[in-house]
Write a protein that holds these residues in place. Structure first.
Motif, mmCIF file in Angstrom:
data_model
loop_
_atom_site.group_PDB
_atom_site.id
_atom_site.type_symbol
_atom_site.label_atom_id
_atom_site.label_comp_id
_atom_site.label_asym_id
_atom_site.label_seq_id
_atom_site.Cartn_x
_atom_site.Cartn_y
_atom_site.Cartn_z
ATOM 1 N N PHE A 407 0.837 -1.211 0.000
ATOM 2 C CA PHE A 407 0.000 0.000 0.000
ATOM 3 C C PHE A 407 0.868 1.257 0.000
ATOM 4 O O PHE A 407 0.581 2.236 -0.697
ATOM 5 C CB PHE A 407 -0.908 0.029 1.241
ATOM 6 N N THR A 411 0.993 4.079 -2.956
ATOM 7 C CA THR A 411 0.698 5.486 -2.632
ATOM 8 C C THR A 411 1.826 6.398 -3.092
ATOM 9 O O THR A 411 1.597 7.452 -3.693
ATOM 10 C CB THR A 411 0.501 5.651 -1.109
ATOM 11 N N TRP A 516 -5.359 2.014 7.052
ATOM 12 C CA TRP A 516 -6.351 1.489 6.102
ATOM 13 C C TRP A 516 -6.392 -0.031 6.178
ATOM 14 O O TRP A 516 -7.459 -0.635 6.137
ATOM 15 C CB TRP A 516 -6.014 1.942 4.689
ATOM 16 N N HIS A 531 -14.315 -1.243 1.805
ATOM 17 C CA HIS A 531 -13.307 -0.303 1.330
ATOM 18 C C HIS A 531 -13.831 1.122 1.262
ATOM 19 O O HIS A 531 -13.126 2.077 1.617
ATOM 20 C CB HIS A 531 -12.786 -0.738 -0.045
ATOM 21 N N ASN A 535 -12.240 4.339 3.054
ATOM 22 C CA ASN A 535 -11.815 5.507 2.281
ATOM 23 C C ASN A 535 -12.452 6.783 2.827
ATOM 24 O O ASN A 535 -11.797 7.836 2.928
ATOM 25 C CB ASN A 535 -12.171 5.339 0.810
ATOM 26 N N TYR A 558 -5.896 3.975 -5.137
ATOM 27 C CA TYR A 558 -7.073 3.093 -5.026
ATOM 28 C C TYR A 558 -7.944 3.216 -6.287
ATOM 29 O O TYR A 558 -8.392 2.205 -6.845
ATOM 30 C CB TYR A 558 -7.893 3.455 -3.785
ATOM 31 N N LYS A 559 -8.165 4.449 -6.741
ATOM 32 C CA LYS A 559 -8.984 4.682 -7.936
ATOM 33 C C LYS A 559 -8.367 4.023 -9.164
ATOM 34 O O LYS A 559 -9.089 3.547 -10.052
ATOM 35 C CB LYS A 559 -9.133 6.188 -8.164
ATOM 36 N N ILE A 563 -4.778 -0.662 -5.137
ATOM 37 C CA ILE A 563 -4.881 -0.980 -3.710
ATOM 38 C C ILE A 563 -5.758 -2.209 -3.459
ATOM 39 O O ILE A 563 -5.325 -3.162 -2.791
ATOM 40 C CB ILE A 563 -5.443 0.220 -2.913
ATOM 41 N N ALA A 564 -6.971 -2.187 -3.985
ATOM 42 C CA ALA A 564 -7.940 -3.251 -3.687
ATOM 43 C C ALA A 564 -7.404 -4.655 -3.955
ATOM 44 O O ALA A 564 -7.604 -5.559 -3.127
ATOM 45 C CB ALA A 564 -9.227 -3.006 -4.477
#
Length: 596
Positions: A407, A411, A516, A531, A535, A558-559, A563-564
């Motif tokens: 993560f 980021t 997170w 999630h 967020n 994430y977008k 991440i997911a």
């Protein structure tokens, strides 16, 4: 009778006086010619001296010499023709007089006309009536619309070889060329040859000196980085700059497949060709890799080894090249190429030697970068092993360290971190919970919520980690990210209550990633949050608990779907995530629950 004798004596005296005057005049003419010769030599030596200046221009130098030839021989025009590399054509290097602009740079066959005769017979030739000379070719004169009456030509010898021809055309005043003109032309031709040879030697020496200075600079640049990708890129930039060519390629050897592959290629088509592979022995590069020998190809279209599929795929036209092996400890590890010499030139053996020298430096830089990379991998794997060992003590933290690392790295891609910072971030994320090795098992392995007292003991783990790792000097830049990942943006975190910019950037990134994962991971007493809810919590506490810029970067990752896929999905509890309880046992809702 006596009077007659006096008359004879007087006549003899007058004759003797006239003879003496003739001798004086001849001597004066000889002295004048010698002075002119000395003057020309002095002028020439001044010209040659100017060669050592960095502002020296060989073309301008030759132009002035040909003006001197015309002036000394009193002719309408003059030309300096030089043999090309093939020896099959003569190029009009300098042309003075009518048609100069049109003829300059043009070529004729090396065996054509009077110039050709001079080249073949290796001696001067005079034609005082060109129309009656069987060697005369009127083609050039017709092309410029200039009538040639007579011509005198002498060979230009440089380094003991015929390098060209000097021609003087149309003696002024309708006069014919004489033996004196031939003597002057031979002298000036020899001086011109001396000037050219001196200029070439000095210019070549200067060029080599500049090249070796560049090589020294490039070698320092090559060895200033231990990043393998950066070293490979710099190797190609060095080859292009050093050999003054259009582009270059660096092939590395894939031992398992027995192939060469483009690791990096520069130039307009560089990106298009970097995936091309060649079998060992295929193409010029494959031949060099197999033989371990250098080679230069002046014309790829005439070399049967040339693998044209490279050009077909890359849409790049390779005209000439120089290729050398890159060796480490006597073993060929790659092949370095320079492609397409600029300014219409071709590579020569001197270029090959220069690239070989560069290849030795490239090999050292690549080997150093490889060893450093291996050490770095070993160091990182050791850190991961330590983190895994710590996780084994806690049945609820399986996979947590890996996810926080992933993560954090995802980021950081959307923040202004350089490669070195990214490496330290990865290490800090791996070690962020190293201090839990100092926490008692009854607290670390507790399946339920912690009491306030237990929570205070758990909060000591960043300090434990710092005390353990601060003795490893190589970890100095990673330790702050580990130590301060529980600090809050508003200054209400621990262990030191740092706020805002006081908190190291690496720690701020790890804080968001760690929290997170805490929110979205399962616990023995509850399921992880969806999630979207997690967020929203990040957004809610942005600027309070979290750095707003880090939150934006995390949500961007994430977008983008980074991440997911890394998050926990139906696995055992990933970490012991606890909400801090007040002394009354009520939940404190003033912060997002996070990893302890």
């Amino acid at each position: 009778m006596a009077g007659g004798k006096k008359k004879v004596s007087a006549a003899k005296a007058r004759a003797g006086g006239a003879g003496d005057l003739g001798k004086v005049r001849a001597e004066l003419e000889r002295v004048r010619a010698k002075c002119e010769k000395l003057s020309r030599k002095e002028k020439l030596y001044k010209e040659i001296t100017s060669i050592t200046s960095k502002k020296f221009n060989l073309d301008a130098f030759l132009d002035r010499l040909m003006e001197s030839v015309m002036e000394a021989t009193e002719t309408e025009s003059a030309s300096l023709l030089l043999l090309d590399e093939s020896g099959l054509e003569l190029e009009f290097k300098v042309v003075k007089g009518p048609g100069a602009k049109k003829l300059s740079g043009s070529r004729i066959p090396a065996d054509e006309g009077i110039a050709g005769k001079v080249i073949i017979e290796r001696k001067a030739h005079c034609a005082n009536d060109v129309a009656k000379d069987p060697a005369w070719s009127p083609r050039v004169a017709k092309s410029i619309g200039h009538k040639t009456m007579n011509i005198l030509a002498a060979p230009l010898r440089i380094g003991g070889k015929i390098a060209g021809v000097v021609e003087i055309i149309n003696k002024k005043g309708g006069q014919e060329f004489t033996s004196q003109d031939l003597a002057i032309l031979k002298t000036l031709t020899a001086e011109t040859a001396l000037g050219i040879e001196t200029a070439n030697l000095l210019l070549e020496a200067r060029r080599r000196a500049d090249q070796f200075a560049t090589l020294a600079k490039l070698s320092a640049i090559l060895n200033s980085s231990l990043n393998q990708k950066e070293v490979r890129k710099r190797a190609m930039e060095a080859a292009v700059e050093l050999l003054h060519c259009e582009t270059g390629s660096l092939y590395l050897i894939d031992k398992e497949k027995g192939e060469l592959y483009f690791e990096v290629a520069l130039g307009e088509k560089g990106e298009a060709v970097k995936e091309i592979r060649l079998k060992i022995g295929e193409g010029v590069a494959g031949w060099v890799a197999k033989k371990g020998k250098s080679d230069f190809v002046p014309d790829t279209s005439r070399d049967p080894r040339w693998a044209s599929k490279v050009d077909k795929k890359s849409k790049f036209k390779t005209r000439n090249m120089v290729t050398v092996p890159v060796k480490a400890k006597g073993e060929v590890i790659g092949v370095l190429q320079a492609l397409n010499k600029l300014d219409g030139q071709k590579f020569d053996k001197a270029d090959l030697k220069l690239l070989e020298t560069l290849a030795d430096q490239v090999a050292i830089a690549l080997e150093n970068a490889r060893l450093y990379a291996e050490q770095k991998v070993m160091f990182m794997e050791t850190a991961e092993a330590l983190a895994t060992a710590i996780e084994k003590r806690d049945p609820y933290t399986g996979g947590h360290t890996k996810r926080v690392r992933d993560f954090s790295m995802a980021t950081a891609k959307y923040m202004d971190l350089d490669d070195e910072q990214m490496e330290w971030l990865e290490l800090a994320a791996i070690l962020h919970d190293a201090g839990k090795i100092g926490v008692d098992d009854e607290i670390l392995r507790k399946p339920g919520r912690l009491t306030d007292e237990e929570f205070e003991k758990m909060k000591a783990h960043p300090g434990y980690g710092f005390e353990i790792l601060r003795h490893v000097t190589q970890l100095a830049r990673a330790i702050p990210g580990m130590k301060y990942h529980h600090e809050r943006y508003d200054g209400k975190g621990y262990p030191d209550g740092l706020a805002d910019g006081e908190i190291p950037l690496l720690a701020r990134i790890i804080t968001v990633a760690d929290t997170w994962d805490a929110m979205t991971s399962d616990r023995p007493y509850r399921k992880g949050l969806p999630h979207k809810v997690a967020n929203d919590e990040l957004i809610k506490f942005s600027g309070i608990q979290f750095d707003p810029d880090v939150v934006k970067a995390f949500l961007k990752a994430y977008k983008e779907g980074e991440i997911a896929p890394l998050a926990q999905s139906g696995a055992p509890a990933a970490a012991l995530k606890v909400e801090k309880k007040s002394k009354t046992g009520k939940k404190n809702n003033k912060e997002v629950s996070g990893s302890i």
